[in-house]
Design a protein around this motif. Sequence first.
Motif, PDB file in Angstrom:
ATOM      1  N   ARG A 161      12.267  59.804 -20.129  1.00  0.00           N
ATOM      2  CA  ARG A 161      11.054  60.312 -19.480  1.00  0.00           C
ATOM      3  C   ARG A 161      10.635  61.663 -20.065  1.00  0.00           C
ATOM      4  O   ARG A 161      10.054  62.498 -19.374  1.00  0.00           O
ATOM      5  CB  ARG A 161      11.246  60.420 -17.957  1.00  0.00           C
ATOM      6  CG  ARG A 161      11.603  59.099 -17.287  1.00  0.00           C
ATOM      7  CD  ARG A 161      11.760  59.245 -15.780  1.00  0.00           C
ATOM      8  NE  ARG A 161      10.511  59.667 -15.158  1.00  0.00           N
ATOM      9  CZ  ARG A 161       9.512  58.861 -14.867  1.00  0.00           C
ATOM     10  NH1 ARG A 161       9.575  57.580 -15.182  1.00  0.00           N
ATOM     11  NH2 ARG A 161       8.419  59.317 -14.284  1.00  0.00           N
ATOM     12  N   ASP A 162      10.961  61.868 -21.332  1.00  0.00           N
ATOM     13  CA  ASP A 162      10.560  63.095 -22.011  1.00  0.00           C
ATOM     14  C   ASP A 162       9.210  62.857 -22.672  1.00  0.00           C
ATOM     15  O   ASP A 162       9.104  62.564 -23.865  1.00  0.00           O
ATOM     16  CB  ASP A 162      11.610  63.507 -23.046  1.00  0.00           C
ATOM     17  CG  ASP A 162      12.866  64.025 -22.391  1.00  0.00           C
ATOM     18  OD1 ASP A 162      12.754  64.825 -21.448  1.00  0.00           O
ATOM     19  OD2 ASP A 162      13.963  63.622 -22.808  1.00  0.00           O
ATOM     20  N   ARG A 163       8.175  62.946 -21.872  1.00  0.00           N
ATOM     21  CA  ARG A 163       6.811  62.740 -22.316  1.00  0.00           C
ATOM     22  C   ARG A 163       5.920  63.669 -21.506  1.00  0.00           C
ATOM     23  O   ARG A 163       6.391  64.383 -20.625  1.00  0.00           O
ATOM     24  CB  ARG A 163       6.383  61.280 -22.125  1.00  0.00           C
ATOM     25  CG  ARG A 163       6.613  60.766 -20.722  1.00  0.00           C
ATOM     26  CD  ARG A 163       6.175  59.334 -20.543  1.00  0.00           C
ATOM     27  NE  ARG A 163       4.773  59.163 -20.855  1.00  0.00           N
ATOM     28  CZ  ARG A 163       4.104  58.027 -20.639  1.00  0.00           C
ATOM     29  NH1 ARG A 163       4.743  56.981 -20.143  1.00  0.00           N
ATOM     30  NH2 ARG A 163       2.836  57.929 -20.931  1.00  0.00           N
ATOM     31  N   THR A 164       4.650  63.659 -21.787  1.00  0.00           N
ATOM     32  CA  THR A 164       3.740  64.527 -21.058  1.00  0.00           C
ATOM     33  C   THR A 164       2.473  63.757 -20.701  1.00  0.00           C
ATOM     34  O   THR A 164       2.241  62.647 -21.191  1.00  0.00           O
ATOM     35  CB  THR A 164       3.392  65.785 -21.872  1.00  0.00           C
ATOM     36  OG1 THR A 164       2.633  66.684 -21.067  1.00  0.00           O
ATOM     37  CG2 THR A 164       2.602  65.437 -23.115  1.00  0.00           C
ATOM     38  N   ASN A 165       1.645  64.359 -19.835  1.00  0.00           N
ATOM     39  CA  ASN A 165       0.409  63.724 -19.359  1.00  0.00           C
ATOM     40  C   ASN A 165       0.683  62.363 -18.714  1.00  0.00           C
ATOM     41  O   ASN A 165       0.026  61.365 -19.007  1.00  0.00           O
ATOM     42  CB  ASN A 165      -0.602  63.575 -20.496  1.00  0.00           C
ATOM     43  CG  ASN A 165      -1.165  64.906 -20.949  1.00  0.00           C
ATOM     44  OD1 ASN A 165      -1.535  65.735 -20.123  1.00  0.00           O
ATOM     45  ND2 ASN A 165      -1.211  65.117 -22.248  1.00  0.00           N
ATOM     46  N   LYS A 166       1.656  62.321 -17.836  1.00  0.00           N
ATOM     47  CA  LYS A 166       2.008  61.067 -17.184  1.00  0.00           C
ATOM     48  C   LYS A 166       0.931  60.585 -16.213  1.00  0.00           C
ATOM     49  O   LYS A 166       0.859  59.406 -15.893  1.00  0.00           O
ATOM     50  CB  LYS A 166       3.330  61.234 -16.431  1.00  0.00           C
ATOM     51  CG  LYS A 166       4.520  61.535 -17.327  1.00  0.00           C
ATOM     52  CD  LYS A 166       5.777  61.733 -16.499  1.00  0.00           C
ATOM     53  CE  LYS A 166       6.959  62.108 -17.369  1.00  0.00           C
ATOM     54  NZ  LYS A 166       8.183  62.339 -16.566  1.00  0.00           N
ATOM     55  N   THR A 167       0.098  61.526 -15.732  1.00  0.00           N
ATOM     56  CA  THR A 167      -0.921  61.131 -14.752  1.00  0.00           C
ATOM     57  C   THR A 167      -2.053  60.340 -15.377  1.00  0.00           C
ATOM     58  O   THR A 167      -2.795  59.683 -14.682  1.00  0.00           O
ATOM     59  CB  THR A 167      -1.504  62.378 -14.063  1.00  0.00           C
ATOM     60  OG1 THR A 167      -2.030  63.263 -15.067  1.00  0.00           O
ATOM     61  CG2 THR A 167      -0.428  63.106 -13.277  1.00  0.00           C
ATOM     62  N   ARG A 168      -2.219  60.418 -16.699  1.00  0.00           N
ATOM     63  CA  ARG A 168      -3.226  59.656 -17.424  1.00  0.00           C
ATOM     64  C   ARG A 168      -4.599  59.777 -16.777  1.00  0.00           C
ATOM     65  O   ARG A 168      -5.156  58.804 -16.279  1.00  0.00           O
ATOM     66  CB  ARG A 168      -2.802  58.192 -17.519  1.00  0.00           C
ATOM     67  CG  ARG A 168      -1.504  57.969 -18.256  1.00  0.00           C
ATOM     68  CD  ARG A 168      -0.950  56.577 -18.089  1.00  0.00           C
ATOM     69  NE  ARG A 168      -1.950  55.564 -18.348  1.00  0.00           N
ATOM     70  CZ  ARG A 168      -2.429  54.753 -17.415  1.00  0.00           C
ATOM     71  NH1 ARG A 168      -2.007  54.865 -16.177  1.00  0.00           N
ATOM     72  NH2 ARG A 168      -3.326  53.851 -17.709  1.00  0.00           N
TER      73      ARG A 168
END
Length: 709
Positions: A250-257
């Motif tokens: 889960r090392d990502r960003t902008n998950k809210t899209r």
Amino acid sequence: MDRDLGSEPTPIDKSTVLDVKPLRFLVPIFPNAASASTPQPTPFTFTLPSGPFPPGVLPFYPFLVQDGSQRYASGAQNPNVDFGVGGSIPAPVPLNSFKTPSTSHPNGGVNRRKRTHRGTVDIEDDDYSFSPNQSGQNGSASGFSAPGNDFEIGSTGKRKGGRPRKIVPENGEDTFDVTPIMDSFLAVFKIHDFEEFRRSIGDTDAAQTILLVYDLIRRRILQLEEAKGISSGVSRRPDLKSGAALMAKRDRTNKTRPIGRIPGIEVGDIFFFRIELCVVGLHAPSMAGIDYMSFKDTGDDEPLAVSIVSSGGYENDGDDADVLVYSGQGGVQRKDGRMFDQKLERGNLALQKSLTRGNDVRVIRGIRDNNNLAGKIYVYDGEYRIQESWAEKHKLGCNVFKYKLVRVPGQPEAFSLWKRIQQWRDGTDTRNGVIIPDLTSGAESQPVVLVNDVDDERGPAYFAYAPRLKYSKPFVTSNFTTGCQCLGGCQPGDTACPCVRKNDGALPYTSLGIILTNKYPIHECGMNCACPPDCRNRTSQAGLKIRLEVFKTKDRGWGLRSWDPIRAGSFICEYAGDVVDVVDADEYGNGNDDNYVFDATRRYKQLESLHDDDSAGVGKSPFPLVISAKENGNVARFMNHSCSPNVFWQPVVCESNNDSYVHVAFFAIRHIPPMQELTYDYGMVAPEKVDKGKKNCLCGSTKCRGYFY
């Protein structure tokens, strides 16, 4: 052959060669369930491998749906299904799979499946699916594999018919433990320290850091697999392995899209792998061309499109820089030629609803990578609005949905800039402000144009263009080794090659000049080596491969930028000039007017973060090297300072007889779009010199420290 039970068996002529063709597929037979329409069911029903299956019947191993995805038929929720043979059978292999999935990962590898807000789905890939814009049944939850752009590594693994060869390592294993590699980079860049809101919402620093970590992991996997001989004659997918590993943690960003702008992503940003769009939240599905999400209104879930990728799968009309006519998903199956109409569902329905509501849709355009014909470059072209939609007959006879998208005005140039640069190359348009078409006077393999469209200055002070570094005397080598005898060029994993051994058993570059190593100095082949000039281990000696431009900035003098997109890790140029005698290095530059000095004795923060903790000399100069480019130099002398640079340098050592020659090679920290200024950090001087030669910094970075030396 029918015969009577009492008759003699017909003799068989075993010498006859029969013309037997294999079956294309088997047709399982299941009991037919009763229904309201068929109260007296027939004993059996014939079902194609793609279904539909009778109620209560799961897919018959090893058949799957044949829609180009790697999903399971309706009703099969668990990929490990008990088929009544005494236990759970691993998930079947997709018919169009390019790699056999591993059901267990004892060495810490990750299972390439994605957990989304709507459940678990298998990875998909637009380059290998049947329908180019095919979306997963869960809309945005379409998995996260990506088209392979790693076919540059010098192996003979080439795609045929749009598909890569199966990954078959020489040692018989098809997994590679990426966990230690990933954990080391995550620790260096402190990804786990990101606040949750930076992961969910994102910002520029979070997006750039995650993309940097992703690419460092990918390159390191590529190098290690080459060194171990995992890829001899076949193609690898380190892009998938590194992306899957980051997604799993889960090392990502902008998950809210969100709809519209993505924090940390600018119009014109470029990506060389589809999965990069996923890890920064620009476009969630890596296979599907349409990303959409549910929007609750009047109590019902209504799909709205948030982004599309136009990468040439369908006949999209994308020649206009501000208008895109986009074809819907589904329809013609490219593999077997079957035709059926597209349906107004999933992504197509989302685009239609976005037309009604008038929401902005992000558009990413896929452009052919001229340096790597197996891959594409994905350009974020900004926000568009759907103006109209219609259905038309495809040339093969089926109905296809079309959507006309118009670019929202007032955004920076992106795709239009690419088109204009191509016109400069073709000579169909003139570059404004050109002073000299080639300031190198042919000294480089690529011309470097000198441009000023800001004021009336006619160029920098005179200097002699020198493409290489000039030594007054070389460094003496204490551990000199004989040169290699690699007549065809140094090969990865060749333990007999002394140049490979000097680089810790692995070549430091790909065949496209992309740096793979995290250690320095780099040892390149020298005068004593028998390998040819195009050897992979002579990357910095080959000169310019990128079309560069020296231009006048608004407030920082002359600067350097590129007409070409530059991939992260790519070699850009070396710093050429005259090597200053190391005896005078401590005093050089104090009190004189030489502004074109490279001082390797300074501390360079970006080098510390890009190298392993056990690298010798981290934060220190491996060689006391000072270069002056005032009288003699190349394009590197025009690179300005930035506190948030997009370029870093590496020392490169070449041996000749018993001497060593150290060169300074510049590489891209991240993907750099065309016409973006190239900058590096000039470094920090020793504490006792902090009050000497300090200059005001005008880099404009959010991390600007206000000065440089």
